[in-house]
Write a protein that holds these residues in place. Structure first.
Motif, PDB file in Angstrom:
ATOM      1  N   GLU A 150      50.913  36.403  28.693  1.00  0.00           N
ATOM      2  CA  GLU A 150      51.718  37.628  28.628  1.00  0.00           C
ATOM      3  C   GLU A 150      53.152  37.299  28.203  1.00  0.00           C
ATOM      4  OE1 GLU A 150      53.588  40.996  28.554  1.00  0.00           O
ATOM      5  OE2 GLU A 150      51.414  40.965  28.866  1.00  0.00           O
ATOM      6  N   THR A 151      53.572  37.870  27.075  1.00  0.00           N
ATOM      7  CA  THR A 151      54.886  37.577  26.492  1.00  0.00           C
ATOM      8  C   THR A 151      56.031  37.898  27.440  1.00  0.00           C
ATOM      9  OG1 THR A 151      53.999  38.047  24.281  1.00  0.00           O
ATOM     10  CG2 THR A 151      56.388  38.040  24.528  1.00  0.00           C
ATOM     11  N   ALA A 152      56.014  39.085  28.038  1.00  0.00           N
ATOM     12  CA  ALA A 152      57.120  39.500  28.902  1.00  0.00           C
ATOM     13  C   ALA A 152      57.283  38.562  30.091  1.00  0.00           C
ATOM     14  CB  ALA A 152      56.910  40.936  29.385  1.00  0.00           C
ATOM     15  N   ASP A 153      56.159  38.073  30.647  1.00  0.00           N
ATOM     16  CA  ASP A 153      56.228  37.160  31.785  1.00  0.00           C
ATOM     17  C   ASP A 153      56.887  35.838  31.391  1.00  0.00           C
ATOM     18  OD1 ASP A 153      54.940  39.134  33.132  1.00  0.00           O
ATOM     19  OD2 ASP A 153      53.014  38.101  33.292  1.00  0.00           O
ATOM     20  N   LEU A 154      56.542  35.326  30.220  1.00  0.00           N
ATOM     21  CA  LEU A 154      57.147  34.078  29.753  1.00  0.00           C
ATOM     22  C   LEU A 154      58.643  34.247  29.528  1.00  0.00           C
ATOM     23  CD1 LEU A 154      54.437  32.711  27.276  1.00  0.00           C
ATOM     24  CD2 LEU A 154      54.923  31.957  29.608  1.00  0.00           C
ATOM     25  N   PHE A 155      59.038  35.417  29.039  1.00  0.00           N
ATOM     26  CA  PHE A 155      60.475  35.666  28.863  1.00  0.00           C
ATOM     27  C   PHE A 155      61.197  35.673  30.209  1.00  0.00           C
ATOM     28  CE2 PHE A 155      59.849  37.113  24.430  1.00  0.00           C
ATOM     29  CZ  PHE A 155      60.959  36.515  23.864  1.00  0.00           C
ATOM     30  N   MET A 156      60.552  36.205  31.241  1.00  0.00           N
ATOM     31  CA  MET A 156      61.162  36.186  32.563  1.00  0.00           C
ATOM     32  C   MET A 156      61.363  34.756  33.041  1.00  0.00           C
ATOM     33  SD  MET A 156      62.274  38.898  33.895  1.00  0.00           S
ATOM     34  CE  MET A 156      62.436  38.322  35.578  1.00  0.00           C
TER      35      MET A 156
END
Length: 479
Positions: A299-305
């Protein structure tokens, strides 16, 4: 000529051209021309201010020398104009000589044109658009700054341009987040998925009020940093920064997730991070391997977090927009990221936004997470944002407005629990297995009905968790 009529005239012309297919191409076509015109106006200023200024653009290809119609019958048009742009202008700008000694404000020209395209096939229509753009004089302060409104309309058009809508965050949201974080001149401010540059522009507007000297302006310029992976929003963001007097925009055309988080040094960290990472994206294993095993997820958003936690300075501040899925997700990586966030940062506030804030791109509910690196979380305040129209959700015809955050602004520095604000202790979060999806207790007696979009979002989350487990099982069996 009004701003709206100018945009409408250009849109009407591009719709007649057989080479333009959809809003995204229409916007890309317009923006590379805007960039050249704005850059040419900047060069006129630099030439006046600096005796030794040398342009990276050869004379023949400067906007003033091929795009301006002097009404002498010599202006390029039709097939002659198309031949010049396709066979001379673009090849030249795409292949400009750039090295480590090239100034950033010069190198940006090649960066912009590396992925730019001329879609138009009718040279007469193209000349008409160029003439309309030349009605704006970017060397005049009033014209240049009134054109900011034109650019804002162009960016809003992205919301109707299919997947391109993900590049645009509503200005009321970016302004509110920046206002609450209060970035200061001299601080390093970053957006690792900057899209069209909305967060950075909000930061510029906020800090510009405190610029008192040339030194302050230099600090402001040098303190802003953005990264954007996709060509069109990168082009939009860079042009947007130059339009707002950032002569050397530090916007990198790159993937923020493409480097191992273990390689970041103190100099790679920021005082303020502001962003709205892309949702629902799926990252390949080579990207996931840039993170510790327990934080790896597709999940892209999780990696950004996870990235934000690594790149936020001690005592640094962050405001990030995330979908509900991050709050209630219970897969191993999501829980590990939230645990790391709460143990290393103070997640002091979550503003729960209703559906429709990003309409029509998506109708899912989102949240603004505010945290800082001042110590571990003790308690988290929740605030349920109220739709200013008296409805349950926003829509394309009823978008979120600046004044809709009035209640949050008044509550921010004098916090009390009420019918829309409540707080949750760290012990409660741990007992809830780091599920941050705490509902408004004043509505606990109401029937908990989810919208169809929320059901779909939770179903997607469950499917993704199942797929992740299957992948891990397959990997274990192969091992």
């Amino acid at each position: 000529m009004t701003i709206e009529s100018m945009i409408k005239r250009i849109q009407d012309i591009t719709r007649q051209d057989a080479g333009i297919n959809g809003d995204a191409q229409r916007i890309e076509q317009l923006v590379w021309m805007l960039f050249l015109k704005i850059y040419d106006a900047k060069e006129e200023f630099w030439e006046f201010e600096e005796d030794d200024y040398e342009s990276i653009i050869p004379e023949e290809f400067k906007w003033r020398n091929w795009a301006v119609d002097h009404k002498d019958g010599k202006a390029l048009t039709g097939e002659e104009l198309l031949h010049f742009i396709n066979n001379k202008l673009f090849p030249t700008l795409k292949n400009l000589e750039v090295n480590e000694n090239t100034a950033r404000r010069a190198a940006v020209v090649k960066d912009i044109f590396q992925d730019a395209n001329n879609f138009m096939k009718n040279g007469v229509l193209l000349r008409q658009i160029i003439n309309i753009l030349n009605e704006v004089d970017f060397t005049e302060y009033d014209d240049r700054h009134s054109f900011n409104d034109v650019y804002e309309l162009i960016l809003k058009d992205l919301q109707s341009a299919g997947n391109s809508g993900e590049f645009y965050s509503p200005r009321p949201c970016t302004d509110f987040i920046v206002e609450m974080l209060e970035p200061k001149i001299g601080e390093k401010v970053a957006d690792f998925a900057c899209g069209t540059g909305g967060f950075l522009i909000s930061a510029i507007n906020h800090m510009r009020e405190h610029v008192k000297s040339t030194e302050d302006m230099d600090k402001l310029q040098n303190g802003l940093y953005g990264i954007e992976k996709k060509p069109l929003p990168y082009l939009l963001a860079t042009t947007n920064m130059i339009l707002h007097d950032i002569d050397t925009p530090r916007i990198d055309h790159d993937n923020s997730l493409g480097k191992s988080v273990r390689d970041y040094k103190e100099s790679d960290r920021f005082d303020v991070i502001i962003m709205n990472p892309p949702y629902g994206g799926v990252e390949e294993s080579s990207i996931q391997n840039n993170f510790p095993v327990e934080l790896r997820t597709s999940e892209t958003a999780d990696l950004f977090m996870a990235l934000i936690i690594y790149r936020l300075k001690q005592n640094g501040r962050c405001g990030v927009i995330l979908p509900d899925g991050f709050l209630f997700g219970t897969d191993n990586a999501k829980v590990a990221i939230k645990k790391k966030l709460l143990e290393e940062c103070n997640l002091h506030t979550i503003i729960r936004l209703p559906g429709g804030v990003f309409a029509p791109y998506t109708s899912i509910s989102t949240n603004i997470l505010f945290f800082d690196k001042s110590g571990p979380t003790q308690e988290t305040w929740y605030y349920e944002h109220q739709v200013g129209y008296g409805t349950k959700t926003y829509s394309k015809t009823k978008p979120i407005r600046h004044n809709d955050f009035k209640n949050e602004r008044e509550w921010w520095n004098n916090r009390e629990e009420n019918e829309v604000a409540w707080k949750v202790s760290m012990d409660e979060i741990i007992a809830n297995n780091f599920n941050l999806d705490f509902k408004n207790p004043s509505k606990a007696q109401e029937e908990a009905l989810l919208s169809s979009e929320e059901y779909v979002e939770r179903l997607k989350e469950a499917i993704k968790e199942s797929n992740d487990l299957v992948q891990k099982l397959e990997a274990a069996l192969k091992a």
